[in-house]
Design a protein around this motif. Sequence first.
Motif, PDB file in Angstrom:
ATOM      1  N   GLU A 193       0.842  -1.195   0.000  1.00 42.03           N
ATOM      2  CA  GLU A 193       0.000   0.000   0.000  1.00 42.03           C
ATOM      3  C   GLU A 193       0.878   1.246   0.000  1.00 42.03           C
ATOM      4  OE1 GLU A 193      -2.218   0.807   3.513  1.00 42.03           O
ATOM      5  OE2 GLU A 193      -0.686   0.017   4.860  1.00 42.03           O
ATOM      6  N   ILE A 194       0.307   2.342  -0.478  1.00 45.50           N
ATOM      7  CA  ILE A 194       1.004   3.619  -0.504  1.00 45.50           C
ATOM      8  C   ILE A 194       0.623   4.410   0.738  1.00 45.50           C
ATOM      9  CG2 ILE A 194       1.451   5.717  -1.810  1.00 45.50           C
ATOM     10  CD1 ILE A 194       2.245   3.183  -3.299  1.00 45.50           C
ATOM     11  N   VAL A 195       1.635   4.835   1.485  1.00 42.38           N
ATOM     12  CA  VAL A 195       1.409   5.726   2.628  1.00 42.38           C
ATOM     13  C   VAL A 195       1.755   7.137   2.177  1.00 42.38           C
ATOM     14  CG1 VAL A 195       2.173   6.357   4.952  1.00 42.38           C
ATOM     15  CG2 VAL A 195       1.873   3.947   4.338  1.00 42.38           C
ATOM     16  N   ARG A 196       0.818   8.064   2.380  1.00 37.89           N
ATOM     17  CA  ARG A 196       1.001   9.441   1.921  1.00 37.89           C
ATOM     18  C   ARG A 196       1.011  10.431   3.070  1.00 37.89           C
ATOM     19  NH1 ARG A 196      -1.860   7.460  -2.514  1.00 37.89           N
ATOM     20  NH2 ARG A 196      -1.054   8.159  -4.549  1.00 37.89           N
ATOM     21  N   ALA A 197       1.822  11.469   2.899  1.00 35.17           N
ATOM     22  CA  ALA A 197       1.753  12.612   3.803  1.00 35.17           C
ATOM     23  C   ALA A 197       0.459  13.367   3.510  1.00 35.17           C
ATOM     24  CB  ALA A 197       2.954  13.523   3.594  1.00 35.17           C
ATOM     25  N   THR A 198      -0.059  14.043   4.516  1.00 35.90           N
ATOM     26  CA  THR A 198      -1.265  14.846   4.351  1.00 35.90           C
ATOM     27  C   THR A 198      -0.992  16.253   4.875  1.00 35.90           C
ATOM     28  OG1 THR A 198      -2.146  14.269   6.534  1.00 35.90           O
ATOM     29  CG2 THR A 198      -2.682  12.790   4.697  1.00 35.90           C
ATOM     30  N   ASP A 199      -1.925  17.138   4.645  1.00 32.65           N
ATOM     31  CA  ASP A 199      -1.758  18.504   5.138  1.00 32.65           C
ATOM     32  C   ASP A 199      -1.668  18.540   6.656  1.00 32.65           C
ATOM     33  OD1 ASP A 199      -1.800  19.454   2.579  1.00 32.65           O
ATOM     34  OD2 ASP A 199      -3.933  19.966   2.596  1.00 32.65           O
ATOM     35  N   THR A 200      -2.413  17.654   7.312  1.00 34.67           N
ATOM     36  CA  THR A 200      -2.394  17.623   8.777  1.00 34.67           C
ATOM     37  C   THR A 200      -1.270  16.745   9.320  1.00 34.67           C
ATOM     38  OG1 THR A 200      -4.023  15.841   8.743  1.00 34.67           O
ATOM     39  CG2 THR A 200      -4.860  18.101   8.978  1.00 34.67           C
ATOM     40  N   GLN A 201      -0.735  15.836   8.469  1.00 36.89           N
ATOM     41  CA  GLN A 201       0.395  14.991   8.866  1.00 36.89           C
ATOM     42  C   GLN A 201       1.468  15.045   7.773  1.00 36.89           C
ATOM     43  OE1 GLN A 201      -0.632  11.068  10.810  1.00 36.89           O
ATOM     44  NE2 GLN A 201      -2.653  11.514   9.954  1.00 36.89           N
ATOM     45  N   PRO A 202       2.165  16.161   7.645  1.00 36.90           N
ATOM     46  CA  PRO A 202       3.130  16.336   6.549  1.00 36.90           C
ATOM     47  C   PRO A 202       4.325  15.385   6.602  1.00 36.90           C
ATOM     48  CG  PRO A 202       3.284  18.136   8.136  1.00 36.90           C
ATOM     49  CD  PRO A 202       2.058  17.360   8.498  1.00 36.90           C
ATOM     50  N   SER A 203       4.600  14.827   7.784  1.00 36.04           N
ATOM     51  CA  SER A 203       5.735  13.904   7.925  1.00 36.04           C
ATOM     52  C   SER A 203       5.279  12.448   8.040  1.00 36.04           C
ATOM     53  CB  SER A 203       6.567  14.268   9.169  1.00 36.04           C
ATOM     54  OG  SER A 203       7.097  15.560   9.060  1.00 36.04           O
ATOM     55  N   ARG A 204       4.070  12.175   7.627  1.00 36.46           N
ATOM     56  CA  ARG A 204       3.508  10.835   7.824  1.00 36.46           C
ATOM     57  C   ARG A 204       4.345   9.745   7.160  1.00 36.46           C
ATOM     58  NH1 ARG A 204      -1.857   8.245   5.189  1.00 36.46           N
ATOM     59  NH2 ARG A 204      -2.043   6.409   6.543  1.00 36.46           N
ATOM     60  N   ALA A 205       4.729   9.927   5.896  1.00 27.26           N
ATOM     61  CA  ALA A 205       5.509   8.909   5.196  1.00 27.26           C
ATOM     62  C   ALA A 205       6.890   8.752   5.819  1.00 27.26           C
ATOM     63  CB  ALA A 205       5.632   9.273   3.713  1.00 27.26           C
ATOM     64  N   ILE A 206       7.516   9.868   6.155  1.00 31.31           N
ATOM     65  CA  ILE A 206       8.843   9.823   6.783  1.00 31.31           C
ATOM     66  C   ILE A 206       8.781   9.119   8.127  1.00 31.31           C
ATOM     67  CG2 ILE A 206      10.654  11.255   7.825  1.00 31.31           C
ATOM     68  CD1 ILE A 206      10.128  13.304   5.632  1.00 31.31           C
ATOM     69  N   ARG A 207       7.771   9.439   8.907  1.00 31.85           N
ATOM     70  CA  ARG A 207       7.624   8.832  10.219  1.00 31.85           C
ATOM     71  C   ARG A 207       7.374   7.326  10.117  1.00 31.85           C
ATOM     72  NH1 ARG A 207       9.463   7.568  14.660  1.00 31.85           N
ATOM     73  NH2 ARG A 207       7.949   6.796  16.181  1.00 31.85           N
ATOM     74  N   GLU A 208       6.642   6.913   9.087  1.00 30.80           N
ATOM     75  CA  GLU A 208       6.366   5.488   8.904  1.00 30.80           C
ATOM     76  C   GLU A 208       7.658   4.725   8.632  1.00 30.80           C
ATOM     77  OE1 GLU A 208       4.156   2.080   8.962  1.00 30.80           O
ATOM     78  OE2 GLU A 208       3.434   4.107   9.403  1.00 30.80           O
ATOM     79  N   VAL A 209       8.526   5.285   7.793  1.00 32.21           N
ATOM     80  CA  VAL A 209       9.814   4.632   7.517  1.00 32.21           C
ATOM     81  C   VAL A 209      10.659   4.595   8.778  1.00 32.21           C
ATOM     82  CG1 VAL A 209      11.944   4.761   6.175  1.00 32.21           C
ATOM     83  CG2 VAL A 209       9.762   5.369   5.102  1.00 32.21           C
TER      84      VAL A 209
END
Length: 265
Positions: free
Chosen positions: A119-135
């Motif tokens: 699945e693709i994990v995407r950053a959002t406006d409210t969670q701009p570091s979401r993808a980075i944090r997942e890694v």
Amino acid sequence: MEKPQPFIEYVLRSGARTDVLLAIADGSDSTQSLLNRNLASESAVYNALTELENRGLIYVPKRKRWSVTGTGSVVADLIDQQRETERILHADVEYWRNHDVSVLPRPFRSCLADLADGEIVRATDTQPSRAIREVEKRLESATDASVIAPIFNERYSTAFLNDCDNPRLVLGKDVLADLLSDTNVDENDEENLQTRVADTAFALTVTDDCLLFSLPLLDGAYDARTEFIAESERARRWGTELFEYVWEDAESADAYAESLETNVR
């Protein structure tokens, strides 16, 4: 000389032929079992069986049950792989449309079906570091990791060096000079790190429990806002083989660093 007739194209031109061949390859070995699966109308199933048999894709061995021939097995596998690849592309059309898959070596582009559970994990406006944090989170929980990094990310580096045993890193050549001059790098952390360098445009991490990779955008820019994540053994094997493919051709970081120093003199 007569031009050979294509097998795969012939099967795919008919939905009934395609479904019947795949069903037989999947173990439906009697005509009645094929009819019970409602693959097509009764007449279409019978026609498909005749056509596939005449084409040498299926046969009836001594046990009087349908079976695929060697050719039929290869064709069925390729069609099944094609369908899995289609499912991946359609699962996130926007991602695959906007990212450069051509940076992956061709043998691995042709095996994207191995990533079917991802699945693709995407950053959002409210969670701009979401993808980075997942890694970062995945690296923090990993005890084993192999990484290809076209850029340097300090958060990834900290998690990677602190928590993984015998980590391996393929680093983009463009960032090695910056790391060599970085006085904040702890040499003790680097003792267990095996490092090579290569020209790479994609990021890849394979840990003991997941695969993560990031493709560049079509203009070549690194995309820090998305991350592809998969956890199946099949996906991890794809990632491991890709890492080894790059690792094998990569250059020793020490040798590359020496060449940089020589060029400076």
